[in-house]
Design a protein around this motif. Sequence first.
Motif, PDB file in Angstrom:
ATOM      1  N   ASP A  16       0.830  -1.217   0.000  1.00  0.00           N
ATOM      2  CA  ASP A  16       0.000   0.000   0.000  1.00  0.00           C
ATOM      3  C   ASP A  16       0.860   1.261   0.000  1.00  0.00           C
ATOM      4  OD1 ASP A  16      -2.370  -1.266   0.081  1.00  0.00           O
ATOM      5  OD2 ASP A  16      -2.876  -0.754   2.151  1.00  0.00           O
ATOM      6  N   ASP A  17       2.061   1.144   0.543  1.00  0.00           N
ATOM      7  CA  ASP A  17       2.930   2.309   0.686  1.00  0.00           C
ATOM      8  C   ASP A  17       3.952   2.333  -0.444  1.00  0.00           C
ATOM      9  OD1 ASP A  17       2.149   3.637   3.145  1.00  0.00           O
ATOM     10  OD2 ASP A  17       2.808   1.829   4.179  1.00  0.00           O
ATOM     11  N   LEU A  18       3.880   3.345  -1.284  1.00  0.00           N
ATOM     12  CA  LEU A  18       4.903   3.492  -2.321  1.00  0.00           C
ATOM     13  C   LEU A  18       5.746   4.729  -2.027  1.00  0.00           C
ATOM     14  CD1 LEU A  18       3.384   2.688  -5.838  1.00  0.00           C
ATOM     15  CD2 LEU A  18       4.465   1.163  -4.184  1.00  0.00           C
TER      16      LEU A  18
ATOM     17  N   TYR B  95      -1.677   5.459  12.260  1.00  0.00           N
ATOM     18  CA  TYR B  95      -0.335   4.887  12.042  1.00  0.00           C
ATOM     19  C   TYR B  95       0.313   4.387  13.342  1.00  0.00           C
ATOM     20  CZ  TYR B  95      -0.893   7.779   7.877  1.00  0.00           C
ATOM     21  OH  TYR B  95      -1.383   8.345   6.731  1.00  0.00           O
ATOM     22  N   GLY B  96       1.425   3.660  13.159  1.00  0.00           N
ATOM     23  CA  GLY B  96       2.316   3.417  14.270  1.00  0.00           C
ATOM     24  C   GLY B  96       3.087   4.707  14.504  1.00  0.00           C
ATOM     25  N   ILE B  97       3.237   5.112  15.774  1.00  0.00           N
ATOM     26  CA  ILE B  97       3.905   6.387  16.084  1.00  0.00           C
ATOM     27  C   ILE B  97       5.129   6.128  16.963  1.00  0.00           C
ATOM     28  CG2 ILE B  97       3.622   8.650  17.232  1.00  0.00           C
ATOM     29  CD1 ILE B  97       2.016   8.468  14.602  1.00  0.00           C
TER      30      ILE B  97
ATOM     31  N   VAL C 224       4.027   3.154  19.478  1.00  0.00           N
ATOM     32  CA  VAL C 224       2.621   2.969  19.859  1.00  0.00           C
ATOM     33  C   VAL C 224       1.800   2.850  18.586  1.00  0.00           C
ATOM     34  CG1 VAL C 224       0.780   3.823  21.362  1.00  0.00           C
ATOM     35  CG2 VAL C 224       3.104   4.737  21.606  1.00  0.00           C
ATOM     36  N   GLU C 225       0.899   1.883  18.554  1.00  0.00           N
ATOM     37  CA  GLU C 225       0.074   1.699  17.357  1.00  0.00           C
ATOM     38  C   GLU C 225      -1.183   2.570  17.441  1.00  0.00           C
ATOM     39  OE1 GLU C 225       0.826   0.334  14.611  1.00  0.00           O
ATOM     40  OE2 GLU C 225      -1.079   0.113  13.566  1.00  0.00           O
ATOM     41  N   LYS C 226      -1.378   3.412  16.453  1.00  0.00           N
ATOM     42  CA  LYS C 226      -2.572   4.236  16.274  1.00  0.00           C
ATOM     43  C   LYS C 226      -3.051   4.962  17.535  1.00  0.00           C
ATOM     44  CE  LYS C 226      -4.081   1.683  12.220  1.00  0.00           C
ATOM     45  NZ  LYS C 226      -3.288   0.489  12.060  1.00  0.00           N
ATOM     46  N   PRO C 227      -2.165   5.751  18.174  1.00  0.00           N
ATOM     47  CA  PRO C 227      -2.599   6.493  19.369  1.00  0.00           C
ATOM     48  C   PRO C 227      -3.446   7.701  18.980  1.00  0.00           C
ATOM     49  CG  PRO C 227      -0.354   7.084  18.811  1.00  0.00           C
ATOM     50  CD  PRO C 227      -0.761   6.024  17.824  1.00  0.00           C
TER      51      PRO C 227
ATOM     52  N   SER D 228       5.545   9.063  12.118  1.00  0.00           N
ATOM     53  CA  SER D 228       4.794   7.815  11.895  1.00  0.00           C
ATOM     54  C   SER D 228       5.658   6.768  11.205  1.00  0.00           C
ATOM     55  CB  SER D 228       3.571   8.106  11.035  1.00  0.00           C
ATOM     56  OG  SER D 228       3.968   8.281   9.694  1.00  0.00           O
ATOM     57  N   VAL D 229       5.240   5.527  11.364  1.00  0.00           N
ATOM     58  CA  VAL D 229       5.906   4.408  10.698  1.00  0.00           C
ATOM     59  C   VAL D 229       5.301   4.254   9.305  1.00  0.00           C
ATOM     60  CG1 VAL D 229       6.390   1.924  10.824  1.00  0.00           C
ATOM     61  CG2 VAL D 229       6.119   3.256  12.942  1.00  0.00           C
ATOM     62  N   VAL D 230       6.151   4.264   8.293  1.00  0.00           N
ATOM     63  CA  VAL D 230       5.724   3.991   6.921  1.00  0.00           C
ATOM     64  C   VAL D 230       5.966   2.491   6.698  1.00  0.00           C
ATOM     65  CG1 VAL D 230       6.271   4.504   4.492  1.00  0.00           C
ATOM     66  CG2 VAL D 230       6.173   6.343   6.167  1.00  0.00           C
TER      67      VAL D 230
ATOM     68  N   LEU E  87       2.051  -5.694  14.677  1.00  0.00           N
ATOM     69  CA  LEU E  87       3.505  -5.792  14.532  1.00  0.00           C
ATOM     70  C   LEU E  87       4.181  -4.759  15.437  1.00  0.00           C
ATOM     71  CD1 LEU E  87       6.029  -6.867  13.053  1.00  0.00           C
ATOM     72  CD2 LEU E  87       5.590  -5.168  11.260  1.00  0.00           C
ATOM     73  N   THR E  88       3.587  -3.561  15.478  1.00  0.00           N
ATOM     74  CA  THR E  88       4.156  -2.462  16.273  1.00  0.00           C
ATOM     75  C   THR E  88       4.386  -2.873  17.729  1.00  0.00           C
ATOM     76  OG1 THR E  88       3.032  -0.903  14.832  1.00  0.00           O
ATOM     77  CG2 THR E  88       3.753  -0.049  16.954  1.00  0.00           C
ATOM     78  N   ASP E  89       3.436  -3.586  18.317  1.00  0.00           N
ATOM     79  CA  ASP E  89       3.554  -3.966  19.731  1.00  0.00           C
ATOM     80  C   ASP E  89       4.737  -4.908  19.960  1.00  0.00           C
ATOM     81  OD1 ASP E  89       1.311  -2.449  20.072  1.00  0.00           O
ATOM     82  OD2 ASP E  89      -0.082  -4.147  20.195  1.00  0.00           O
TER      83      ASP E  89
HETATM   84  C1  G1P Z   1       0.151  -0.568   9.337  1.00  0.00           C
HETATM   85  C2  G1P Z   1       0.938  -0.541  10.642  1.00  0.00           C
HETATM   86  C3  G1P Z   1       1.203   0.894  11.076  1.00  0.00           C
HETATM   87  C4  G1P Z   1       1.891   1.655   9.963  1.00  0.00           C
HETATM   88  C5  G1P Z   1       1.091   1.557   8.657  1.00  0.00           C
HETATM   89  C6  G1P Z   1       1.864   2.163   7.511  1.00  0.00           C
HETATM   90  O1  G1P Z   1      -1.133  -0.047   9.574  1.00  0.00           O
HETATM   91  O2  G1P Z   1       0.207  -1.258  11.633  1.00  0.00           O
HETATM   92  O3  G1P Z   1       1.991   0.910  12.232  1.00  0.00           O
HETATM   93  O4  G1P Z   1       2.050   3.014  10.351  1.00  0.00           O
HETATM   94  O5  G1P Z   1       0.802   0.191   8.329  1.00  0.00           O
HETATM   95  O6  G1P Z   1       1.150   2.094   6.316  1.00  0.00           O
HETATM   96  P1  G1P Z   1      -2.373  -0.292   8.578  1.00  0.00           P
HETATM   97  O7  G1P Z   1      -2.198   0.683   7.459  1.00  0.00           O
HETATM   98  O8  G1P Z   1      -2.291  -1.711   8.131  1.00  0.00           O
HETATM   99  O9  G1P Z   1      -3.599   0.000   9.384  1.00  0.00           O
END
Ligand code: G1P
Length: 294
Positions: free
Chosen positions: A136-138, A174-176, A193-196, A206-208, A234-236
């Motif tokens: 999903d992330d390019l 996002y993961g932060i 932290v996941e989605k705070p 944020s985590v890409v 995964l973040t946890d």
């Molecule tokens: C996942 C991860 C999240 C990250 C994100 C990036 O979330 O759980 O930590 O920031 O991808 O695209 P998702 O997009 O699957 O909800």
Amino acid sequence: MNDIKPVRKAVFPVAGLGTRFLPATKVMPKEMLPIGDRPLIQHVYEEARDAGIEEFIFVTGRHKNMLQEHFDYQPELMKTLKTRGKDDMLEKVRDSEMPEGKLFTTRQAKPLGLGHAIWCARKLIGDEPFAIILPDDLVLNDTGCLSQMVETYNEKGGNVIAVKDVPREETNKYGIVDIGKEDGKIIEVKGLVEKPDADKAPSTTSVVGRYILQPEVLDYLAAFETGAGNEIQLTDSMAKLIGSQAFHGLKFDGKHYDCGSRLGFIEANIGYGLADKKIGAQVKEIIKDYSSND
Ligand code: G1P
């Protein structure tokens, strides 16, 4: 002595349903949606290949066979293109072939979360560092995002994640990262932290969807603990590595597109269209036309 093990394997979680793109994804995997002239899955495959990845692990699911077939050698098609003298197209199709014996698949039977998807690949990952790429992330850049991360990894070892700044009201998507020391583009990860919610987020970094992780994360994933959204995150499990292993974030170069949202998908097609050597100038003209009609 350098005891940093090379990253040879990449995991691509592709079992998701793609509900945001229905009905386009009713029978076609969302990872087959094209950005420019290539489906999402090929963009991320090429990024991994360019970063030196040798083994490609798809965590797949029902109705996703097309993702593997896309990388097959297609003798009839190649023959037809050759007969017609379509050399440029031949070259392009060849680029979409995966070398034999390099694609491995495992299945995620239930949508229990990203952490669970990675756990499903544990036997294929084995006991070595590995990359994860979310299709999903390019990231559009001459040097791919994963190549940049491999460079950081070769210097720092441990775990490396791609990071970027987001508006505070979007931290719950996002993961932060809880940020430690910063050194140019490389930041020390003190916590994750996941989605705070915005008021609880430790930062707006944020985590890409790009990770280089040590195999120990799989032990934590095996506990099957659920987190945000009641999913195995995964973040946890990554957060549990902090302290015992090096953990860095890389503020990568390049433009990031969230192709998992309709708007991001359209933006990516504009961005990749503009960057296309053949049609870029025309795409620019089209955009100009639309903008002047406001
Ligand atoms: C996942 C991860 C999240 C990250 C994100 C990036 O979330 O759980 O930590 O920031 O991808 O695209 P998702 O997009 O699957 O909800």
